[in-house]
Design an enzyme around this catalytic site. Structure first.
Site, PDB file in Angstrom:
ATOM      1  N   CYS A 262       3.686  18.409  22.884  1.00  0.00           N
ATOM      2  CA  CYS A 262       3.677  18.124  24.332  1.00  0.00           C
ATOM      3  C   CYS A 262       3.596  19.392  25.165  1.00  0.00           C
ATOM      4  CB  CYS A 262       4.949  17.352  24.707  1.00  0.00           C
ATOM      5  SG  CYS A 262       5.118  15.823  23.824  1.00  0.00           S
TER       6      CYS A 262
HETATM    7  N1  SAJ Z   1      12.848  24.442  24.074  1.00  0.00           N
HETATM    8  C1  SAJ Z   1      13.445  25.634  24.450  1.00  0.00           C
HETATM    9  N2  SAJ Z   1      14.461  25.599  25.371  1.00  0.00           N
HETATM   10  C2  SAJ Z   1      14.887  24.429  25.921  1.00  0.00           C
HETATM   11  C3  SAJ Z   1      14.260  23.221  25.527  1.00  0.00           C
HETATM   12  C4  SAJ Z   1      13.252  23.255  24.600  1.00  0.00           C
HETATM   13  O1  SAJ Z   1      13.078  26.703  23.973  1.00  0.00           O
HETATM   14  O2  SAJ Z   1      15.830  24.461  26.733  1.00  0.00           O
HETATM   15  C5  SAJ Z   1      11.751  24.480  23.119  1.00  0.00           C
HETATM   16  C6  SAJ Z   1      12.045  23.708  21.860  1.00  0.00           C
HETATM   17  O3  SAJ Z   1      12.652  24.537  20.902  1.00  0.00           O
HETATM   18  C7  SAJ Z   1      10.654  23.258  21.412  1.00  0.00           C
HETATM   19  C8  SAJ Z   1       9.893  23.117  22.713  1.00  0.00           C
HETATM   20  O4  SAJ Z   1      10.624  23.847  23.692  1.00  0.00           O
HETATM   21  O5  SAJ Z   1      10.035  24.250  20.624  1.00  0.00           O
HETATM   22  C9  SAJ Z   1       9.710  21.675  23.169  1.00  0.00           C
HETATM   23  O6  SAJ Z   1      10.989  21.112  23.171  1.00  0.00           O
HETATM   24  P1  SAJ Z   1      11.289  19.702  23.924  1.00  0.00           P
HETATM   25  O7  SAJ Z   1      12.774  19.531  23.904  1.00  0.00           O
HETATM   26  O8  SAJ Z   1      10.595  19.641  25.218  1.00  0.00           O
HETATM   27  O9  SAJ Z   1      10.745  18.638  22.910  1.00  0.00           O
HETATM   28  P2  SAJ Z   1       9.343  17.930  22.853  1.00  0.00           P
HETATM   29  O10 SAJ Z   1       8.202  18.860  22.861  1.00  0.00           O
HETATM   30  O11 SAJ Z   1       9.471  16.988  21.718  1.00  0.00           O
HETATM   31  O12 SAJ Z   1       9.278  17.151  24.227  1.00  0.00           O
HETATM   32  C10 SAJ Z   1       9.434  15.769  24.209  1.00  0.00           C
HETATM   33  C11 SAJ Z   1       8.726  15.305  25.459  1.00  0.00           C
HETATM   34  N3  SAJ Z   1       8.623  13.881  25.403  1.00  0.00           N
HETATM   35  C12 SAJ Z   1       7.449  13.323  25.741  1.00  0.00           C
HETATM   36  O13 SAJ Z   1       6.473  13.964  26.078  1.00  0.00           O
HETATM   37  C13 SAJ Z   1       7.382  11.856  25.676  1.00  0.00           C
HETATM   38  C14 SAJ Z   1       9.513  15.707  26.688  1.00  0.00           C
HETATM   39  O14 SAJ Z   1       8.964  15.058  27.859  1.00  0.00           O
HETATM   40  C15 SAJ Z   1      10.944  15.308  26.555  1.00  0.00           C
HETATM   41  O15 SAJ Z   1      11.659  15.713  27.734  1.00  0.00           O
HETATM   42  C16 SAJ Z   1      11.537  15.996  25.337  1.00  0.00           C
HETATM   43  O16 SAJ Z   1      10.823  15.468  24.206  1.00  0.00           O
HETATM   44  C17 SAJ Z   1      13.016  15.684  25.189  1.00  0.00           C
HETATM   45  O17 SAJ Z   1      13.699  15.600  26.237  1.00  0.00           O
HETATM   46  O18 SAJ Z   1      13.463  15.596  24.039  1.00  0.00           O
END
Ligand code: SAJ
Length: 420
Positions: A262
């Protein structure tokens, strides 16, 4: 009890759970999947999507409510068709070929009164400017007038034990009111709450806002972390303190970079559209991309400095990397920053061993050895680098090894630990 035939084009982490839910509530579902290996697994009742169990899949196959196919003619006779195909980037440019292929697949089977929904994440205008003409031309019917068309962004978060398709509010839209009502009616049977908006472009943009919001804020704390380290201020403690504010703040935390299907991709669909149509740059997105894409290099630089303080060069050092997946407790390594960190360390001449119990086959430099995350493995290393903080890593054992640790997630305490 709902009835009718539903075709779902694309049976990945979005399409398969949607197919199961549609079957749950009573629809007859055809899951269209072009990947031969996936199709074989689906037909054998074996799920490759963590959120769908083999039992659930087999039950719906057994009841006749679900079947998988790669035959176009099996799409004939649908009442509702949902497109849940990938929208990757190719050299930074949105690639909508999967959406186009799906529209061409469905076009000949469009009948008066059917409903077609695009769920794939894409830039505003895709549903009305790309999908509608293809469906209209191939069917000879008019979208909105003869059949319903709309956009409803996917909000599937694989592995999320709290939020799922049923309880996550679902944004719905249509090319006109009749289409909006038809799309809403479909999802009202699957989800607890639908959120109608006035056009597919609003729905498409809402999804990009959700993920661009995260991407930009993660980049903010990543850049802050680099400065705070140089200023010798604990940014992690400062973020925790900021989190005590009960309003007007949402905590994001630094990391080794942003991976997944994403965040590294969706915001670029927005910046590409702005550049392409308006000839302007969406500076926040482009800056966030720069910062987040730089983080693996920053991690390697910190590893080099840490080894240097211990009298060692990277070349010839033994490095144990903990984690390949892009986020904890998942097997997904797509766009994972770990892959970039590992490659850079190998290029610098380090001997790299990698531990990740969740990730199966993944393409790594042949010199990289896969090991278990044990105290003994940590003791063999000159430095341990924590990239993905899986819950089942025994981080206390790793710390007990006494080896110098560079922790990009601020999960390990100890005098031998430095963090991002
Ligand atoms: N990350 C950081 N710091 C943070 C949060 C995330 O470095 O504070 C990194 C994670 O390690 C990862 C990347 O960012 O490598 C993405 O993390 P993410 O928590 O955004 O997870 P995703 O990519 O699986 O995002 C999904 C998305 N869901 C959809 O698109 C339907 C996002 O909109 C959601 O908010 C997220 O999951 C969620 O909340 O779990």
């Amino acid at each position: 009890m709902p009835s009718g035939r539903v075709v779902i084009v694309g049976q990945g982490y979005v399409g398969l759970p949607l197919a199961m839910r549609a079957a749950d509530v009573g629809f007859d579902v055809l899951g269209y999947e072009i990947d031969g290996d996936r199709l074989d697994m689906l037909k054998a009742g074996r799920s490759f999507v963590g959120d769908v169990s083999d039992d659930e899949l087999s039950t719906h196959i057994g009841s006749g409510r679900y079947r998988a196919s790669d035959l176009a003619e099996d799409c004939a006779g649908f009442d509702v068709a949902v497109i849940t195909v990938p929208t990757p980037l190719r050299e930074g440019v949105p690639d909508l070929t999967f959406i186009e292929d799906a529209a061409r697949l469905l076009g000949p089977f469009i009948r008066t009164g059917v409903t077609v929904v695009l769920e794939s994440t894409t830039y505003p205008g895709t549903t009305t400017e790309l999908v509608a003409p293809i469906l209209g031309n191939l069917s000879g019917l008019v979208p909105g007038e003869h059949f319903h068309l709309g956009h409803s962004p996917e909000r599937i978060d694989p592995g999320n034990a709290t939020w799922n398709l049923i309880n996550t509010p679902k944004v719905v839209s249509g090319v006109n009111l009749a289409s909006l009502l038809a799309v809403k009616e479909f999802y009202d049977q699957l989800c607890e709450r639908t959120v109608p908006v006035t056009s597919p472009s609003v729905a498409e943009l809402s999804k990009l806002i959700e993920n661009t919001f995260r991407h930009v804020n993660i980049a903010l704390v990543n850049e802050l972390a680099m400065f705070a380290n140089q200023l010798d201020v604990d940014v992690w403690e400062a973020i925790d303190a900021a989190s005590s504010k009960p309003f007007g703040f949402m905590a994001f935390r630094p990391g080794p970079g942003v991976g997944g299907h994403c965040l590294p991709i969706d915001p670029s669909y927005l910046s590409w559209k702005v550049r392409r149509v308006l000839g302007q740059s969406f500076r926040f997105v482009e800056l966030a991309n720069d910062v987040n894409e730089h983080m693996p290099d920053h991690v390697v630089q910190r590893v080099m400095l840490g080894l240097n303080r211990h009298g060692r060069a990277v070349r010839g050092s033994h490095v144990l990397v903990l984690g390949i997946a892009y986020k904890p407790n998942t097997s997904d390594a797509r766009e994972s920053p770990a892959l970039a960190v590992i490659d850079r360390l190998v290029q610098l001449g380090a001997t790299v061993r990698v531990a990740d119990p969740h990730v199966g086959r993944v393409t790594l430099d042949p010199r990289v050895e896969r090991v278990d995350a044990t105290e003994a493995e940590a003791a063999r290393a000159d430095i341990v680098v924590l990239i993905t903080d899986h819950d089942d890593f025994d981080l206390e054992a790793i710390s007990r090894s006494g080896t110098f640790i560079f922790d990009t997630r601020n999960r390990i305490a100890g005098g031998n630990v430095e963090f991002l």
